[in-house]
Design an enzyme around this catalytic site. Structure first.
Site, PDB file in Angstrom:
ATOM      1  N   ASN B 389       0.816  -1.197   0.000  1.00 55.06           N
ATOM      2  CA  ASN B 389       0.000   0.000   0.000  1.00 55.06           C
ATOM      3  C   ASN B 389       0.858   1.259   0.000  1.00 55.06           C
ATOM      4  O   ASN B 389       0.983   1.943  -1.013  1.00 55.06           O
ATOM      5  CB  ASN B 389      -0.945  -0.025   1.205  1.00 55.06           C
ATOM      6  CG  ASN B 389      -2.023   1.034   1.121  1.00 55.06           C
ATOM      7  OD1 ASN B 389      -1.906   1.989   0.365  1.00 55.06           O
ATOM      8  ND2 ASN B 389      -3.077   0.887   1.892  1.00 55.06           N
ATOM      9  N   ASP B 390       1.493   1.540   1.133  1.00 50.60           N
ATOM     10  CA  ASP B 390       2.234   2.805   1.246  1.00 50.60           C
ATOM     11  C   ASP B 390       3.365   2.918   0.224  1.00 50.60           C
ATOM     12  O   ASP B 390       3.664   4.015  -0.248  1.00 50.60           O
ATOM     13  CB  ASP B 390       2.791   2.954   2.663  1.00 50.60           C
ATOM     14  CG  ASP B 390       1.664   3.018   3.688  1.00 50.60           C
ATOM     15  OD1 ASP B 390       0.597   3.536   3.338  1.00 50.60           O
ATOM     16  OD2 ASP B 390       1.861   2.546   4.820  1.00 50.60           O
TER      17      ASP B 390
END
Lengths: 102, 463
Positions: B389-390
């Site tokens: 995600n990040d």
């Protein structure tokens, strides 16, 4: 201040070792691929388990009638062993997985 | 006399094995052997200490028995935990074992204090080892709990930086007082011990989970430092060399990690993540999210020429490393070129993904580092983001208000199609929204990563 100079004179070899080891440590870790950061951290983690020697020394030097001291020392040796054994075994398990790769 | 010489030789051997072992740990081919060499050196140093050290008085047998029983217990528990814990839990395990080393250093300080009251320098060593060891222990336990999921959200008192600094000053003041006055009563030392533990907790508790690897690495070098102070205390060369080596190497490793995230160490410690509004600062990108089913995903992959897989922590949680390897082999057999894009901080630790994929026998050459893979995204027909995600959040490039702004990311947006395997729309570990999910090129495949991949594999087999 006199005591400080005395300390320097008494421990000059150890101070040299500290300085040299700092450079050795920096040299050893520089240019290591990110792939190996985790195993390396884990391996270093196991190596500082060398603190267990201090726990053993404390036990050997202790007055045998100091039961509280012995109990604390016993705990220290157990925890130190956890650090050493756990650290090396976990690192080995991580690295085992790299073995088939070229 | 001979015993002393033998003991010194044993410590010399240990020190050399530590250095050689660390060196060998730095290369994939020799790493495992390096770790084993250091372990042998450690065993030699420990056994030599037990049998050769002369404390200047008779040591009763029962103390030797106690030492061996303690070692046996520690070995059994340490071995058992290390062998049985899942590969996904490795980071917290390292933290846990690090904490044990810190605790050992602290306890040594408590034990030896009364024996060195006539020397301010020895007391200074004891106090330094005690403080650093306690901070490392308490901090590691908090890091362990955080990675464990027991303690998910960073906890922040209002003005926590001020409070932390005050506690740190109190620790330093008390430490200085003890070194200067060397009170006979151990009460002050115990107070210092407790205060250091409190500081250790306060030090780590406000730091977000995504930064835990850096914190663990830092605490790792702290414990090394504590061991080195023990070396000064006992004039013990093995403790000194091993401790300083880890202290210095650990510091460099910590800096390397923060660099990989484009952050500074002080930024990690004094807070950036979470200082901003966790929902994304109100200006979070909103839009429509397109979802895709496994059979459409399979079709997309089947007709692709180049596929890049971006693994993240979600892959580890779902234990999907074997499934993804199967998918990769299946696609390769259909003539699709498959690669893995490895972000330096994907997962919970640098190298976490490499370890995980290596476990599933993924070919080492297929794992490509961020700098090498980024130019290749524009040639990729499909990017499969599995539980990351990040590290693929474009906000790191575009949104200066974002807490992860400045972190280098994988340029998945350049690819023609993006499929994101995700459990839900929940934000990642940094707790921020990801506009990649709203990109028109992106399709979301919701569900457990392993299930989804297995479904795609089944669909592909039927094509």
């Amino acid at each position: 201040m006199e005591g400080f100079f005395q300390f320097i004179n008494d421990n000059i070899e150890m101070i040299y070792i500290v300085v040299l080891m700092i450079f050795v440590g920096i040299e050893l870790i520089s240019h290591v691929p990110a792939v190996l950061h985790t195993p390396l951290m884990s391996g270093a983690n196991a190596i500082h388990g060398v603190v267990i020697i201090g726990a053993i020394l404390a036990m050997l030097r202790m007055d045998p009638h100091n039961y509280t001291g012995l109990a604390i020392g016993f705990l220290a040796v157990v925890l130190g062993t956890l650090n050493v054994v756990g650290g090396f075994v976990v690192t080995d398990r991580m690295l085992e997985m790299f073995k088939t790769q070229k | 006399m001979n015993a002393q010489a033998l003991l010194n030789i044993a410590y010399l051997i240990a020190a050399v094995t530590f250095m050689v072992g660390m060196k060998m740990l730095g290369s994939p081919k020799t790493a495992r052997r390096g770790n084993q060499i250091a372990a042998v050196g450690m065993a030699i140093a420990v056994l030599a200490t037990i049998f050769l050290y002369d404390p200047g008085h008779e040591v009763p047998t029962f103390i030797y028995v106690l030492i061996f029983v303690a070692i046996a217990i520690g070995t059994f528990i340490g071995w058992y935990i290390a062998v049985t814990v899942d590969m996904t839990k490795m980071p917290e395990l390292v933290s846990f074992f690090n904490g044990m080393g810190g605790a050992t250093a602290a306890l040594i300080g408590l034990l030896e204090y009364p024996h060195f009251l006539d020397s301010p320098y020895k007391i200074a060593m004891i106090v330094a080892g005690l403080v650093i060891g306690s901070v490392s222990f308490a901090g590691s336990m908090v890091a362990w709990a955080k990675l464990n999921g027991t303690m998910r959200k960073p906890i922040r008192l209002p003005k926590y930086n001020v409070w932390n600094t005050l506690v740190l000053l109190a620790v330093l003041a008390l430490a200085a007082y003890i070194v200067v006055t060397r009170p006979e009563s151990p009460v002050y030392l115990y107070a210092l011990f407790l205060l250091s533990l409190v500081y250790g907790v306060m030090f780590v508790i406000p730091i977000g989970g995504a930064d835990m690897p850096v914190v663990i690495s830092l605490l790792n070098s702290f414990t090394g430092l504590a061991a080195a102070f023990g070396g000064f205390l006992y004039d013990n060369m093995a403790m000194l060399t091993g401790g300083v080596l880890v202290g210095s190497a650990g510091t460099i490793l910590t800096i390397a990690m923060t660099k990989a995230m484009n952050r500074s160490l002080s930024n990690v410690i004094f807070g950036a993540f979470g200082d901003t509004d966790l929902t994304g600062g109100g200006e979070g990108p909103k839009g429509t999210v397109k979802s895709i089913n496994p059979s459409d995903a399979a079709i997309l992959l089947n007709y692709a020429k180049n596929v890049i897989i971006v693994p993240g922590y979600g892959l580890a949680v779902a234990q999907a490393q074997h499934a993804i390897h199967e998918l990769e082999e299946l696609l390769e057999s259909k003539g699709v070129n498959v690669k893995y894009a490895i972000h330096p901080v994907a997962g919970r630790m640098p190298g976490h993904m490499n370890v995980l994929l290596a476990e599933a026998n993924v070919d080492y050459d297929k794992l490509v580092d961020m700098d090498d893979i980024n130019p290749q995204f524009k040639n990729a027909d499909v990017v499969l983001v599995v539980g990351a995600n990040d590290v693929v959040n474009p906000a790191a490039k575009k949104n200066p208000a974002s807490p992860i702004y400045g972190m280098p990311i994988l340029d998945v947006e350049d690819a023609k199609n993006i499929i994101v395997l995700k459990r839900s729309m929940k934000p990642g570990y940094a707790g921020i929204d990801n506009e990649l999910f709203y990109n028109p090129k992106t399709s979301m495949l919701f569900g457990d990563a392993k299930d989804s991949i297995t479904k795609i594999i089944n669909e592909l087999k039927n094509m």
